[in-house]
Design an enzyme around this catalytic site. Structure first.
Site, mmCIF file in Angstrom:
data_model
loop_
_atom_site.group_PDB
_atom_site.id
_atom_site.type_symbol
_atom_site.label_atom_id
_atom_site.label_comp_id
_atom_site.label_asym_id
_atom_site.label_seq_id
_atom_site.Cartn_x
_atom_site.Cartn_y
_atom_site.Cartn_z
ATOM 1 N N ARG A 56 0.862 -1.006 0.004
ATOM 2 C CA ARG A 56 0.022 0.080 -0.132
ATOM 3 C C ARG A 56 0.765 1.207 -0.099
ATOM 4 O O ARG A 56 1.987 1.203 0.397
ATOM 5 C CB ARG A 56 -0.836 -0.024 1.246
ATOM 6 C CG ARG A 56 -2.065 -1.056 1.366
ATOM 7 C CD ARG A 56 -3.024 -0.844 2.407
ATOM 8 N NE ARG A 56 -2.124 -1.132 3.729
ATOM 9 C CZ ARG A 56 -1.884 -0.268 4.664
ATOM 10 N NH1 ARG A 56 -2.231 0.951 4.134
ATOM 11 N NH2 ARG A 56 -1.336 -0.514 5.622
ATOM 12 N N LYS A 198 -8.524 -2.615 0.105
ATOM 13 C CA LYS A 198 -8.561 -1.996 1.331
ATOM 14 C C LYS A 198 -9.312 -0.510 1.052
ATOM 15 O O LYS A 198 -9.860 -0.096 2.181
ATOM 16 C CB LYS A 198 -7.126 -1.510 1.638
ATOM 17 C CG LYS A 198 -6.307 -2.638 2.330
ATOM 18 C CD LYS A 198 -6.834 -3.387 3.527
ATOM 19 C CE LYS A 198 -6.171 -4.573 4.279
ATOM 20 N NZ LYS A 198 -6.860 -5.003 5.238
ATOM 21 N N HIS A 217 -11.175 -4.856 11.782
ATOM 22 C CA HIS A 217 -10.093 -5.332 10.944
ATOM 23 C C HIS A 217 -9.547 -6.702 11.586
ATOM 24 O O HIS A 217 -8.555 -6.592 12.293
ATOM 25 C CB HIS A 217 -8.864 -4.332 10.764
ATOM 26 C CG HIS A 217 -7.742 -4.543 9.988
ATOM 27 N ND1 HIS A 217 -6.233 -4.383 10.228
ATOM 28 C CD2 HIS A 217 -7.556 -5.345 8.838
ATOM 29 C CE1 HIS A 217 -5.380 -4.795 9.349
ATOM 30 N NE2 HIS A 217 -6.479 -5.525 8.383
ATOM 31 N N SER A 235 -1.460 -6.301 9.112
ATOM 32 C CA SER A 235 -0.756 -6.953 8.443
ATOM 33 C C SER A 235 0.471 -7.516 8.693
ATOM 34 O O SER A 235 1.356 -7.001 9.401
ATOM 35 C CB SER A 235 -0.767 -6.255 6.973
ATOM 36 O OG SER A 235 0.025 -7.125 6.079
ATOM 37 N N LYS A 239 -3.394 -12.875 11.243
ATOM 38 C CA LYS A 239 -4.854 -13.116 11.389
ATOM 39 C C LYS A 239 -5.055 -14.220 10.553
ATOM 40 O O LYS A 239 -6.034 -14.935 10.836
ATOM 41 C CB LYS A 239 -5.484 -11.812 10.963
ATOM 42 C CG LYS A 239 -5.253 -10.659 11.917
ATOM 43 C CD LYS A 239 -6.224 -9.479 11.362
ATOM 44 C CE LYS A 239 -6.055 -9.044 9.939
ATOM 45 N NZ LYS A 239 -4.820 -8.799 9.394
ATOM 46 N N THR A 240 -4.613 -14.268 9.048
ATOM 47 C CA THR A 240 -5.022 -15.122 8.322
ATOM 48 C C THR A 240 -4.575 -16.659 8.439
ATOM 49 O O THR A 240 -5.415 -17.454 8.468
ATOM 50 C CB THR A 240 -4.495 -14.681 6.619
ATOM 51 O OG1 THR A 240 -5.024 -13.630 6.429
ATOM 52 C CG2 THR A 240 -4.911 -15.948 5.643
ATOM 53 N N ASP A 254 -10.062 -11.518 7.146
ATOM 54 C CA ASP A 254 -9.325 -10.137 7.504
ATOM 55 C C ASP A 254 -10.534 -8.965 7.737
ATOM 56 O O ASP A 254 -9.947 -7.960 8.452
ATOM 57 C CB ASP A 254 -8.753 -9.538 5.894
ATOM 58 C CG ASP A 254 -7.765 -8.491 6.268
ATOM 59 O OD1 ASP A 254 -7.257 -8.315 7.289
ATOM 60 O OD2 ASP A 254 -7.953 -7.482 5.345
ATOM 61 N N ARG A 319 2.001 -12.119 -1.714
ATOM 62 C CA ARG A 319 0.471 -12.579 -1.494
ATOM 63 C C ARG A 319 -0.131 -13.498 -2.260
ATOM 64 O O ARG A 319 0.135 -13.773 -3.504
ATOM 65 C CB ARG A 319 -0.264 -10.971 -1.458
ATOM 66 C CG ARG A 319 0.172 -9.987 -0.597
ATOM 67 C CD ARG A 319 -0.578 -10.055 0.782
ATOM 68 N NE ARG A 319 -0.149 -9.081 1.574
ATOM 69 C CZ ARG A 319 -0.807 -8.803 2.679
ATOM 70 N NH1 ARG A 319 -1.772 -9.327 3.107
ATOM 71 N NH2 ARG A 319 -0.516 -7.982 3.549
#
Length: 530
Positions: A56, A198, A217, A235, A239-240, A254, A319
């Site tokens: 980003r 996003k 989030h 990130s 989490k994933t 997410d 990713r």
């Protein structure tokens, strides 16, 4: 007439013959290969690269300041204002640019699995592989739903259109602009597909609180007994990975909303980090990367097309985007009840926070507002090694409203539904980054499993003298000495020094939340340097 329809130039463009509407996955894959936008891996996934922008670009993100947004948005370095005429000028330039392309691609879908709160969206892409990304990340409508689909927000992405900062009023060639008045997201100059995902999350973070829904989030999963767990974190915090538990159903990895009915996924897919991915450690994610999935910036063997997830020569922020139905344990529809457990994830690069601690309600509010973690390499442009950061609500870059608006809603829901809250450090142990080592994933999984099963309820807890956190002295599957971070350091005095430095950083950061109650202020680290 909707705000989108008022911008009739977009409707004219969408009606042109070179716009490909709602292509299937195989059709898009064929386009991607034919146009040299990507190649197929040995598993059948598409691999594309994103050039200079491998993460980003927050300095290039803007919100249009007008009579729709001026009073609501928390303006500042995160939510940078831009004038409406700057947006409309670029909007017309981008549409004119897209008219010259041989083909562009349109996808209609939804953000939000709960039909009471879902947002009908449209994504218009210059690249076929970005359109495949959008199709896999958002919720795909059925044939009957598509007939009734009326987009309420449109994302327009033109990666090869480069802005001229002097003429166009941007900070660089890249730009991500959100207009709540015109219900348009305008993206240009960057090929990083994550900006598409996003930007819609930011839109939902603006719109859902107006309907008394808390946008979060976080990832979410559910056990056989219907017990729901939420995993908050920026990130790279896990989490994933941690929500992809073979023993639990995956609601989403997410972005979620929490309404009076329970939690719901905002997306129809997952966007997982691939660095050091292996089938042994993360089998669900590894096996999900097959035909229909999109790999970003993953290095492939030139002959076998086999992915090398350990190769970070393009970026550490490699990713994979894939639909939820690539995960065998995914929940359909992706909704669940109210969370029994809430996990705050942090990748602490200083190595001083405990791997797991149980929080009081006041501590939960303190750490939610603090949102401490370390930005990991590659998640944003210019980040090459972990950097300590405080990101309110574990998602400050995506929050158009003031953090207090989200924090107050979370506090009310913790009270209402008696959710248990834990702080879990997936970062470093035995020393800071460069000296210690990353917490073993197997240990983290064991700690979270113990928390979700209630196995920590009978554990003996000690209160950390510096941070005031309640640390369990025993946890199934984890060596006792790992649970107390000071015990893992060779030099206890150096641990104390680093821990006190971080405690001061917490206090300095939290000073901007002067309006919260004294109970929440006192729930931070016990140590003060002054």
């Amino acid at each position: 007439m909707s705000a989108i329809n008022q911008m009739s130039e977009l409707n004219v463009l969408l009606a042109q013959e070179h716009v490909q509407h709602q292509l299937s996955v195989p059709q898009l894959v064929e386009k991607i290969v034919a146009r040299n936008e990507g190649v197929l891996t040995d598993k059948g996934a598409v691999r594309s690269t994103t050039g200079a922008y491998t993460g980003r670009s927050p300095k290039d993100k803007f919100i249009v300041k007008d009579n729709h947004s001026s009073k609501d948005v928390d303006w500042g370095s995160v939510n940078q204002p831009i004038e409406e005429d700057v947006f409309t000028n670029l909007y017309h330039k981008v549409l004119d640019y897209l008219k010259t392309k041989e083909e562009i691609y349109s996808f209609k879908g939804y953000a939000g699995a709960d039909q009471d709160y879902r947002l009908p969206i449209q994504v218009l892409n210059e690249f076929a592989w970005h359109n495949l990304f959008a199709q896999q990340m958002f919720i795909r409508p059925g044939k009957d739903e598509l007939k009734e689909h009326d987009p309420e927000f449109t994302v327009i992405s033109a990666p090869t259109f480069k802005a001229d900062p002097e003429k166009d009023g941007t900070n660089s060639e890249a730009f991500v602009m959100v207009s709540f008045k015109h219900r348009i997201v305008l993206i240009g100059g960057t090929e990083y597909a994550g900006e598409i995902k996003k930007s819609i999350f930011s839109v939902m973070n603006y719109m859902l609180p107006k309907r008394d829904v808390l946008p979060m989030h976080c990832s979410a999963n559910v056990g056989e007994r219907g017990d729901v767990a939420l995993f908050f974190g920026l990130s790279g915090t896990g989490k994933t990975t941690l929500s992809a538990d073979p023993a639990r159903g995956l609601i989403g990895d997410d972005e979620h909303g929490w309404s009076d009915q329970g939690v719901f996924n905002m997306e129809g897919g997952c966007y997982a980090k691939c660095i050091n991915l292996s089938q042994e450690k993360e089998p669900q994610i590894f096996d999900a990367i097959r035909f229909g999935a999109v790999l970003e910036n993953v290095v492939l063997d030139s002959e076998t097309r086999q992915a090398d997830y350990n190769d970070t020569s393009l970026t550490e922020n490699t990713r994979a985007a894939y639909p939820l139905d690539h995960i065998d344990q995914s929940v359909k529809p992706s909704v669940g009840g109210h969370p029994n457990a809430i996990i705050f994830l942090t990748a602490d690069a200083t190595g001083v926070l405990p791997p797991i601690s149980k929080l009081t309600k006041e501590q939960a509010m303190y750490h939610f507002l603090s949102g401490y973690t370390s930005k990991l390499a590659g998640t944003e442009r210019g980040i090459t090694k972990p950097q300590a950061t405080f990101s309110a609500c574990f998602g400050s870059p995506f929050l158009p409203l003031a953090p207090a608006a989200y924090a107050e809603m979370l506090g009310e829901k913790i009270d209402q539904f008696d959710s248990q809250v834990y702080l879990v450090n997936t970062g470093w142990t035995g020393g800071p980054y460069g000296e210690g080592s990353r917490m073993k994933l197997s240990y983290t999984r064991s700690m979270i499993q113990a928390a979700l099963k209630g196995e920590l309820d009978s554990a003996t807890f000690v209160q950390d003298p510096i941070f005031g956190l309640h640390i369990p002295m025993q946890c199934p599957g984890v060596p006792d000495d790992v649970l107390v971070p000071k015990n893992t350091w060779d030099n206890p005095d150096k641990y104390d020094e680093k821990a006190k430095q971080l405690a001061d950083q917490f206090h300095n950061n939290f000073s901007k939340f002067s309006y919260v109650s004294e109970d929440i202020k006192q729930a931070g680290p016990a140590y003060h340097s002054s």
